[in-house]
Design a protein around this motif. Structure first.
Motif, PDB file in Angstrom:
ATOM      1  N   ASP A 193       0.747  -1.056  -0.066  1.00  0.00           N
ATOM      2  CA  ASP A 193       0.001   0.032  -0.148  1.00  0.00           C
ATOM      3  C   ASP A 193       0.823   1.147   0.044  1.00  0.00           C
ATOM      4  O   ASP A 193       0.389   2.409  -0.632  1.00  0.00           O
ATOM      5  CB  ASP A 193      -0.930  -0.027   1.255  1.00  0.00           C
ATOM      6  CG  ASP A 193      -1.979  -1.107   1.060  1.00  0.00           C
ATOM      7  OD1 ASP A 193      -2.193  -1.541  -0.247  1.00  0.00           O
ATOM      8  OD2 ASP A 193      -2.546  -1.288   2.199  1.00  0.00           O
ATOM      9  N   ARG A 194       1.871   1.269   0.776  1.00  0.00           N
ATOM     10  CA  ARG A 194       2.734   2.458   0.714  1.00  0.00           C
ATOM     11  C   ARG A 194       3.426   2.589  -0.526  1.00  0.00           C
ATOM     12  O   ARG A 194       3.583   3.691  -0.883  1.00  0.00           O
ATOM     13  CB  ARG A 194       3.675   2.233   1.853  1.00  0.00           C
ATOM     14  CG  ARG A 194       3.372   2.553   3.300  1.00  0.00           C
ATOM     15  CD  ARG A 194       4.386   2.088   4.294  1.00  0.00           C
ATOM     16  NE  ARG A 194       3.948   2.501   5.541  1.00  0.00           N
ATOM     17  CZ  ARG A 194       4.222   2.204   6.846  1.00  0.00           C
ATOM     18  NH1 ARG A 194       5.380   1.808   6.729  1.00  0.00           N
ATOM     19  NH2 ARG A 194       3.725   2.385   7.975  1.00  0.00           N
TER      20      ARG A 194
ATOM     21  N   THR B  12       0.778   3.812  -3.007  1.00  0.00           N
ATOM     22  CA  THR B  12       0.695   5.315  -2.823  1.00  0.00           C
ATOM     23  C   THR B  12       1.800   6.258  -3.449  1.00  0.00           C
ATOM     24  O   THR B  12       1.369   7.241  -4.139  1.00  0.00           O
ATOM     25  CB  THR B  12       0.382   5.358  -1.335  1.00  0.00           C
ATOM     26  OG1 THR B  12      -0.844   4.393  -1.093  1.00  0.00           O
ATOM     27  CG2 THR B  12      -0.029   6.920  -1.271  1.00  0.00           C
TER      28      THR B  12
ATOM     29  N   ALA C 281       1.163   8.875  -6.264  1.00  0.00           N
ATOM     30  CA  ALA C 281       1.498  10.463  -6.116  1.00  0.00           C
ATOM     31  C   ALA C 281       2.453  10.818  -6.811  1.00  0.00           C
ATOM     32  O   ALA C 281       2.528  11.982  -7.551  1.00  0.00           O
ATOM     33  CB  ALA C 281       1.948  10.279  -4.634  1.00  0.00           C
TER      34      ALA C 281
END
Length: 77
Positions: free
Chosen positions: A50-51, A54, A58
């Motif tokens: 998930d990190r 993301t 981004a």
């Protein structure tokens, strides 16, 4: 002031447009397939998945914002 029909001005515009290959417009072809690969390959480690997803997303939005503001900046001049 020289008009736009001046041949020397037209040559300068043509040379400015033929600088090189616009690699910045092909970057989405690189990170678009990376997003699903992140989701699939890191299935067993959801926190890192998930990190990383993301962060890449981004970065993609930041790159898109850069391209749009660059175009708007060129049109305003």
């Amino acid at each position: 002031m020289a008009s736009t029909s001046d041949p020397s001005q037209q040559d300068a515009v043509i040379r400015k447009q033929k600088r090189g290959f616009p690699i910045k417009f092909l970057v989405p072809l690189i990170y678009a397939p990376v997003l699903p690969l992140i989701r699939l390959s890191l299935r067993r480690n959801p926190v890192v998945r998930d990190r990383l997803f993301t962060a890449v997303l981004a970065g993609a939005f930041a790159h898109g914002f850069y391209l749009v503001t660059d175009i708007y900046d060129a049109e305003s001049k």
